[in-house]
Design an enzyme around this catalytic site. Structure first.
Site, PDB file in Angstrom:
ATOM      1  N   SER A  15      -6.496  -7.837  -0.929  1.00 37.30           N
ATOM      2  CA  SER A  15      -6.469  -6.653  -1.596  1.00 37.30           C
ATOM      3  C   SER A  15      -5.213  -6.242  -1.285  1.00 37.30           C
ATOM      4  O   SER A  15      -4.473  -6.296  -1.107  1.00 37.30           O
ATOM      5  CB  SER A  15      -7.542  -5.371  -0.807  1.00 37.30           C
ATOM      6  OG  SER A  15      -7.067  -4.023  -1.499  1.00 37.30           O
ATOM      7  N   LEU A  17      -1.530  -3.690  -2.004  1.00 35.11           N
ATOM      8  CA  LEU A  17      -0.659  -4.545  -0.866  1.00 35.11           C
ATOM      9  C   LEU A  17      -0.048  -5.748  -0.817  1.00 35.11           C
ATOM     10  O   LEU A  17       0.741  -6.923  -0.906  1.00 35.11           O
ATOM     11  CB  LEU A  17       0.713  -3.731  -0.055  1.00 35.11           C
ATOM     12  CG  LEU A  17       1.681  -4.267   0.572  1.00 35.11           C
ATOM     13  CD1 LEU A  17       3.270  -3.743  -0.951  1.00 35.11           C
ATOM     14  CD2 LEU A  17       2.309  -3.044   1.528  1.00 35.11           C
ATOM     15  N   TYR A 153      -3.568   8.129  11.418  1.00 29.54           N
ATOM     16  CA  TYR A 153      -3.387   6.684  10.385  1.00 29.54           C
ATOM     17  C   TYR A 153      -1.476   7.046  11.005  1.00 29.54           C
ATOM     18  O   TYR A 153      -0.747   5.906  11.322  1.00 29.54           O
ATOM     19  CB  TYR A 153      -3.381   7.442   9.143  1.00 29.54           C
ATOM     20  CG  TYR A 153      -2.789   6.386   8.190  1.00 29.54           C
ATOM     21  CD1 TYR A 153      -3.037   5.374   8.237  1.00 29.54           C
ATOM     22  CD2 TYR A 153      -2.091   6.667   6.921  1.00 29.54           C
ATOM     23  CE1 TYR A 153      -2.298   3.724   7.377  1.00 29.54           C
ATOM     24  CE2 TYR A 153      -1.038   6.127   6.668  1.00 29.54           C
ATOM     25  CZ  TYR A 153      -1.443   4.860   6.215  1.00 29.54           C
ATOM     26  OH  TYR A 153      -0.547   3.676   5.614  1.00 29.54           O
TER      27      TYR A 153
HETATM   28  N1  LIG Z   1      -0.998   1.640  -0.579  1.00 28.77           N
HETATM   29  C1  LIG Z   1      -0.441   2.664  -0.143  1.00 28.77           C
HETATM   30  O1  LIG Z   1       0.039   3.853  -0.642  1.00 28.77           O
HETATM   31  C2  LIG Z   1       0.325   2.746   1.583  1.00 28.77           C
HETATM   32  C3  LIG Z   1       1.626   3.140   1.486  1.00 28.77           C
HETATM   33  C4  LIG Z   1       1.927   3.432   2.862  1.00 28.77           C
HETATM   34  C5  LIG Z   1       1.651   2.055   3.808  1.00 28.77           C
HETATM   35  N2  LIG Z   1       0.503   1.516   3.599  1.00 28.77           N
HETATM   36  C6  LIG Z   1      -0.035  -0.350   4.531  1.00 28.77           C
HETATM   37  O2  LIG Z   1       0.419  -0.931   2.805  1.00 28.77           O
HETATM   38  C7  LIG Z   1      -1.074  -2.062   4.075  1.00 28.77           C
HETATM   39  C8  LIG Z   1      -1.903  -2.272   2.967  1.00 28.77           C
HETATM   40  O3  LIG Z   1      -2.615  -1.556   2.289  1.00 28.77           O
HETATM   41  P1  LIG Z   1      -2.965  -1.227   0.928  1.00 28.77           P
HETATM   42  O4  LIG Z   1      -2.626   0.596   0.485  1.00 28.77           O
HETATM   43  O5  LIG Z   1      -2.966  -2.135   0.404  1.00 28.77           O
HETATM   44  O6  LIG Z   1      -4.721  -0.816   1.565  1.00 28.77           O
HETATM   45  P2  LIG Z   1      -6.199  -1.995   0.646  1.00 28.77           P
HETATM   46  O7  LIG Z   1      -5.898  -1.995  -0.731  1.00 28.77           O
HETATM   47  O8  LIG Z   1      -7.395  -0.936   1.181  1.00 28.77           O
HETATM   48  O9  LIG Z   1      -5.882  -3.322   1.440  1.00 28.77           O
HETATM   49  C9  LIG Z   1      -5.855  -3.135   2.876  1.00 28.77           C
HETATM   50  C10 LIG Z   1      -6.209  -4.584   3.427  1.00 28.77           C
HETATM   51  O10 LIG Z   1      -6.354  -4.459   5.101  1.00 28.77           O
HETATM   52  C11 LIG Z   1      -7.383  -5.647   4.810  1.00 28.77           C
HETATM   53  N3  LIG Z   1      -8.122  -5.174   6.442  1.00 28.77           N
HETATM   54  C12 LIG Z   1      -8.622  -4.049   7.074  1.00 28.77           C
HETATM   55  N4  LIG Z   1      -9.145  -3.299   8.109  1.00 28.77           N
HETATM   56  C13 LIG Z   1      -9.057  -5.128   7.696  1.00 28.77           C
HETATM   57  C14 LIG Z   1      -9.308  -5.469   9.396  1.00 28.77           C
HETATM   58  N5  LIG Z   1     -10.276  -4.630  10.700  1.00 28.77           N
HETATM   59  N6  LIG Z   1      -9.460  -6.931   9.914  1.00 28.77           N
HETATM   60  C15 LIG Z   1      -8.613  -7.598   9.134  1.00 28.77           C
HETATM   61  N7  LIG Z   1      -7.917  -6.590   7.925  1.00 28.77           N
HETATM   62  C16 LIG Z   1      -8.352  -5.781   7.560  1.00 28.77           C
HETATM   63  C17 LIG Z   1      -8.197  -5.509   4.162  1.00 28.77           C
HETATM   64  O11 LIG Z   1      -9.467  -6.766   4.457  1.00 28.77           O
HETATM   65  P3  LIG Z   1     -10.884  -6.826   4.088  1.00 28.77           P
HETATM   66  O12 LIG Z   1     -11.530  -5.560   2.876  1.00 28.77           O
HETATM   67  O13 LIG Z   1     -10.609  -8.179   3.083  1.00 28.77           O
HETATM   68  O14 LIG Z   1     -11.289  -6.821   5.466  1.00 28.77           O
HETATM   69  C18 LIG Z   1      -7.071  -5.892   2.785  1.00 28.77           C
HETATM   70  O15 LIG Z   1      -6.722  -6.958   2.749  1.00 28.77           O
HETATM   71  C19 LIG Z   1      -1.848  -1.153   5.116  1.00 28.77           C
HETATM   72  O16 LIG Z   1      -0.816  -1.461   6.454  1.00 28.77           O
HETATM   73  C20 LIG Z   1      -1.620   0.376   4.705  1.00 28.77           C
HETATM   74  O17 LIG Z   1      -1.079   1.298   5.674  1.00 28.77           O
HETATM   75  C21 LIG Z   1       0.132   1.587   2.118  1.00 28.77           C
END
Ligand SMILES: NC(=O)c1ccc[n+]([C@@H]2O[C@H](COP(=O)([O-])OP(=O)(O)OC[C@H]3O[C@@H](n4cnc5c(N)ncnc54)[C@H](OP(=O)(O)O)[C@@H]3O)[C@@H](O)[C@H]2O)c1
Length: 257
Positions: A15, A17, A153
């Site tokens: 999902s 990033l 977080y």
């Molecule tokens: N979006 C933002 O604005 C933002 C900003 C700064 C940093 N980030 C960081 O970027 C990263 C990706 O976030 P995103 O925004 O792309 O969020 P997202 O769309 O919710 O994706 C989160 C991903 O993490 C995986 N995940 C969550 N819990 C897990 C677990 N227990 N075991 C294995 N996989 C797990 C999910 O896979 P499943 O659902 O398949 O488990 C999914 O692929 C995160 O570390 C987030 O903190 C995001």
């Protein structure tokens, strides 16, 4: 002349990033190992990557499970020289409905902090032996300041940043690179639940391209947008009472269901 295929491991690849990173990397000559919990979502990303001629394996595993992560990462490292490993899996939640519960705090720290360590630690002996490789840790602007709206977080992202900074110094002698990624808001399912303005929000595809370029240049810190990064660095120089005042005005982030 044929260019050797790069082997890349990405967690959180089902999902947002992580998926965008997988799809962008699929445009070059790569072998991708895509980690996530949802097999269905991983299969969908696999299709996109294969359409770009990448070799893809999906690994459905919870990053909180140390033994399974150790076994999966070790097996890949034994079979391939891993060039890039990206610890991207993460969850977020906050204080919109009240103080964080122990369950919420544990889930966030176990996924964001321990999950990142479970990803990186098993690969280290192999990368050190190979004297090569890039480790990429996805932190956040939320790790630069203790956000009142999302305490655990914020703490998890500060912890992975400091871990990455420390690891970079240690691994320098072995020519293994560490990039700590510090993004602002990215348009993903994680931010879709936020009911407040998110200045300078960018698409996941754009964020992925910035990260890939940064890793290619072995950048120690990949922070974007720069303006927010500089602003937060400056905020940290303010007296604590002023930081607390700003913090008390931040909009709440939803809690887990
Ligand atoms: N979006 C933002 O604005 C933002 C900003 C700064 C940093 N980030 C960081 O970027 C990263 C990706 O976030 P995103 O925004 O792309 O969020 P997202 O769309 O919710 O994706 C989160 C991903 O993490 C995986 N995940 C969550 N819990 C897990 C677990 N227990 N075991 C294995 N996989 C797990 C999910 O896979 P499943 O659902 O398949 O488990 C999914 O692929 C995160 O570390 C987030 O903190 C995001």
């Amino acid at each position: 002349m044929t260019i050797a295929k790069k082997t890349i491991i990405i967690t959180g690849a089902s999902s947002g990033l992580g998926a965008a990173l997988a799809i962008e990397y699929a445009n070059i000559n790569v072998r991708l190992f895509l980690f996530g919990r949802s097999e269905e979502k991983l299969l969908n990303i696999e299709l996109h990557c294969k359409a770009r001629h990448a070799e893809v394996r999906i690994v459905s595993v919870d990053v909180q499970n140390q033994q399974l992560m150790h076994d999966s990462i070790t097996k890949i490292c034994q079979e391939h020289k891993v060039d890039i490993i990206i610890a991207c899996a993460g969850v977020s939640a906050g204080t919109l409905v009240g103080p964080e519960t122990s369950n919420q705090v544990n889930k966030i720290l176990n996924t964001n902090l321990h999950g990142s360590l479970h990803t990186i630690i098993p690969a280290l002996p192999f990368m050190i032996k190979n004297k090569s490789g890039n480790i990429v840790i996805i932190s956040s602007m939320a790790g630069l300041i203790g956000l009142s709206s999302a305490p655990s977080y914020s703490a998890s992202k500060a912890a992975v940043k400091i871990f990455g900074d420390a690891l970079r110094g240690y691994l320098q002698q072995f020519k293994v690179k560490v990039s700590v990624v510090i993004p602002g808001y990215i348009d993903t399912p994680m931010t879709a639940v936020n009911d407040f303005p998110m200045p300078f929000k960018i698409s996941a595809a754009k964020a992925a391209r910035i990260i890939i370029q940064g890793v290619q240049k072995d950048k120690p810190v990949i922070a974007f947008p720069l303006i927010i990064y500089i602003l937060l660095k400056l905020v940290n120089l303010l007296p604590t009472c002023l930081i607390d005042y700003i913090n008390s005005k931040l909009p709440g982030k939803p809690a887990f269901d």
